[in-house]
Design an enzyme around this catalytic site. Structure first.
Site, PDB file in Angstrom:
ATOM      1  N   LYS A 185      17.007  81.313  54.122  1.00 54.61           N
ATOM      2  CA  LYS A 185      16.234  80.062  54.048  1.00 54.61           C
ATOM      3  C   LYS A 185      17.165  78.859  54.226  1.00 54.61           C
ATOM      4  CE  LYS A 185      12.025  81.537  53.409  1.00 54.61           C
ATOM      5  NZ  LYS A 185      10.852  81.118  54.188  1.00 54.61           N
TER       6      LYS A 185
ATOM      7  N   SER B  44      12.747  77.359  49.951  1.00 58.19           N
ATOM      8  CA  SER B  44      12.644  77.986  48.633  1.00 58.19           C
ATOM      9  C   SER B  44      13.660  77.418  47.658  1.00 58.19           C
ATOM     10  CB  SER B  44      12.900  79.486  48.793  1.00 58.19           C
ATOM     11  OG  SER B  44      13.017  80.101  47.547  1.00 58.19           O
TER      12      SER B  44
ATOM     13  N   TYR C 158      18.175  86.613  50.819  1.00 58.88           N
ATOM     14  CA  TYR C 158      16.930  85.865  51.068  1.00 58.88           C
ATOM     15  C   TYR C 158      17.200  84.358  51.027  1.00 58.88           C
ATOM     16  CZ  TYR C 158      12.523  83.579  50.033  1.00 58.88           C
ATOM     17  OH  TYR C 158      11.459  82.705  50.048  1.00 58.88           O
TER      18      TYR C 158
HETATM   19  N1  UFG Z   1       9.726  89.475  36.182  1.00 59.76           N
HETATM   20  C1  UFG Z   1       9.688  90.434  35.195  1.00 59.76           C
HETATM   21  N2  UFG Z   1       9.045  91.601  35.450  1.00 59.76           N
HETATM   22  C2  UFG Z   1       8.446  91.858  36.643  1.00 59.76           C
HETATM   23  C3  UFG Z   1       8.488  90.876  37.658  1.00 59.76           C
HETATM   24  C4  UFG Z   1       9.147  89.683  37.391  1.00 59.76           C
HETATM   25  O1  UFG Z   1      10.213  90.263  34.107  1.00 59.76           O
HETATM   26  O2  UFG Z   1       7.893  92.961  36.810  1.00 59.76           O
HETATM   27  C5  UFG Z   1      10.404  88.208  35.905  1.00 59.76           C
HETATM   28  C6  UFG Z   1      11.554  87.949  36.833  1.00 59.76           C
HETATM   29  O3  UFG Z   1      12.723  88.505  36.338  1.00 59.76           O
HETATM   30  C7  UFG Z   1      11.568  86.419  36.873  1.00 59.76           C
HETATM   31  C8  UFG Z   1      10.116  86.027  36.659  1.00 59.76           C
HETATM   32  O4  UFG Z   1       9.477  87.169  36.112  1.00 59.76           O
HETATM   33  O5  UFG Z   1      12.307  85.941  35.804  1.00 59.76           O
HETATM   34  C9  UFG Z   1       9.419  85.648  37.938  1.00 59.76           C
HETATM   35  O6  UFG Z   1       9.665  86.683  38.890  1.00 59.76           O
HETATM   36  P1  UFG Z   1       8.930  86.722  40.297  1.00 59.76           P
HETATM   37  O7  UFG Z   1       9.408  87.961  40.990  1.00 59.76           O
HETATM   38  O8  UFG Z   1       7.478  86.507  40.123  1.00 59.76           O
HETATM   39  O9  UFG Z   1       9.480  85.446  41.027  1.00 59.76           O
HETATM   40  P2  UFG Z   1      10.983  85.040  41.316  1.00 59.76           P
HETATM   41  O10 UFG Z   1      11.286  83.926  40.353  1.00 59.76           O
HETATM   42  O11 UFG Z   1      11.936  86.146  41.362  1.00 59.76           O
HETATM   43  O12 UFG Z   1      10.823  84.636  42.821  1.00 59.76           O
HETATM   44  C10 UFG Z   1      10.455  83.372  43.226  1.00 59.76           C
HETATM   45  C11 UFG Z   1       9.886  83.466  44.627  1.00 59.76           C
HETATM   46  C12 UFG Z   1      10.960  83.884  45.596  1.00 59.76           C
HETATM   47  C13 UFG Z   1      12.146  83.021  45.431  1.00 59.76           C
HETATM   48  C14 UFG Z   1      12.627  83.046  44.016  1.00 59.76           C
HETATM   49  C15 UFG Z   1      13.796  82.157  43.761  1.00 59.76           C
HETATM   50  O13 UFG Z   1       8.818  84.390  44.652  1.00 59.76           O
HETATM   51  O14 UFG Z   1      10.464  83.792  46.907  1.00 59.76           O
HETATM   52  O15 UFG Z   1      11.592  82.594  43.183  1.00 59.76           O
HETATM   53  O16 UFG Z   1      14.552  82.668  42.699  1.00 59.76           O
HETATM   54  F1  UFG Z   1      13.162  83.437  46.206  1.00 59.76           F
END
Ligand code: UFG
Length: 326
Positions: free
Chosen positions: A144, A116, A140
């Protein structure tokens, strides 16, 4: 060539199984259905098991005698990993250790691992290259990275050859709508925004609008799940061709803010997305964008669905199918 696919009934794992089958491999799904779905198992045999139980892995390897392993099985909620680190270390680290151990007992030497971009933590610069320091900022990401270290040491000792594939934000669904993303609970941005578009949830909360980005919301690199699956098949071919160990970023190289994703969903679906701003979510870096030049050069990888509208269109088609809209 038989490939044992841990987590093969999950979102990315099932797309990898489909790609493996289409490329002439025999994928054997190893899954406990905690986060996977039985209906996602349709491109090869199935073995019900849990990577936390060495006897389960032994059973699968003894029965199917795989030539290689693709390892997707893991917990992947960043927020939950902060609250329940033990859960993540047991499954993602001990489970992965069990897998490496079983590979040695059964003389399986090739491993493609689902790593990741979370292993980079808060990057010094973007786009992120593979040579940048890996300093995770949550449990997490630590789990990894520990697996990457375990694989590196086993490879240096001549026991395995591996490819660590560091995904950015997996998104979309299969182009024909057959399989897609369905997490319970759902935490990922695009499916949540689609829920808000279709009225399955009243709105979506944007986590923070005071980041140092042009519109104040976080920027991520969304990569189509079919392109991810294709990279796995290519990584397997690379490993089959000789000895070695590799780490590749898998991203689009282009970032989109949360507000840009909402605008793209409104455009693709033709529906309004109600949203509100909330506080930042702990552990969210402002910008994560990957440089995948190395994967393109070494794997001959060339993502086919780079446009965010296409990624959202495929996710929307799948969403409509699952929730029986229209
Ligand atoms: N976000 C929102 N509202 C929500 C959900 C997400 O504003 O309800 C934002 C988050 O803050 C982030 C972006 O949308 O900025 C993407 O969020 P996700 O949860 O879809 O994905 P992440 O970037 O947090 O997660 C991904 C992978 C993880 C990994 C991570 C690394 O899904 O497995 O990137 O930072 F660990």
């Amino acid at each position: 060539m038989i490939v044992l696919v841990t987590g093969g009934a999950g979102y990315i794992g099932s797309h990898a199984c489909r790609a493996l089958k289409n490329a002439g491999y025999e994928p054997v799904v190893f899954d406990n259905f905690e986060n996977g779905y039985r209906e996602n198992v349709k491109w090869g045999p199935f073995y019900e098991g849990d990577i936390r139980k060495p006897a389960d892995i032994d059973g699968a390897m003894a029965k199917f005698k795989p030539d290689a392993v693709m390892h997707f099985a893991a917990y992947a909620y960043v927020g939950e990993s902060v609250q329940k680190p033990e859960k993540y270390y047991l499954n993602n680290v001990v489970g992965s250790y069990n897998l490496l151990d079983a590979m040695q007992r059964h003389q399986v030497k090739k491993l493609v691992f689902s790593s990741s971009c979370a292993t980079y933590g808060v990057p010094d610069q973007v786009p992120i290259t593979e040579s940048q320091a890996q300093q995770p900022v949550n449990p997490y990401g630590n789990t990894k990275l520990i697996m990457e270290m375990m694989m590196r040491d086993h490879s240096d000792a001549g026991k395995i050859d591996y490819a660590a594939l560091r995904y950015f934000n997996a998104a979309g669904a299969s182009v024909d709508g057959e399989i897609g993303e369905q997490h319970v609970p759902e935490t990922h941005l695009i499916p949540l925004v689609l829920d808000a578009a279709s009225g399955r949830r009243p709105d979506v909360t944007i986590y923070g609008n005071d980041y140092p980005t042009p519109d104040g919301t976080c920027i991520r690199d969304y990569i189509h799940v079919e392109d991810l699956a294709d990279a796995h098949v290519r990584a397997l071919r690379l490993l089959a061709g000789g000895r070695g160990h590799f780490a590749f970023n898998l991203g689009n190289g282009r970032g989109f803010s949360v507000l840009e994703i909402i605008a793209a969903v409104e455009k693709v679906t033709g529906r309004k997305v109600p949203y509100r701003f909330g506080p930042r979510r702990a552990g969210d870096p402002a910008i994560l964008v990957g440089d995948s030049t190395l994967a393109c050069a070494k794997l001959g990888w060339n993502p086919q669905h780079r446009q965010i509208d296409d990624i959202i269109f495929h996710a929307w088609n799948y969403h409509k199918k699952v929730w029986k809209l229209e």
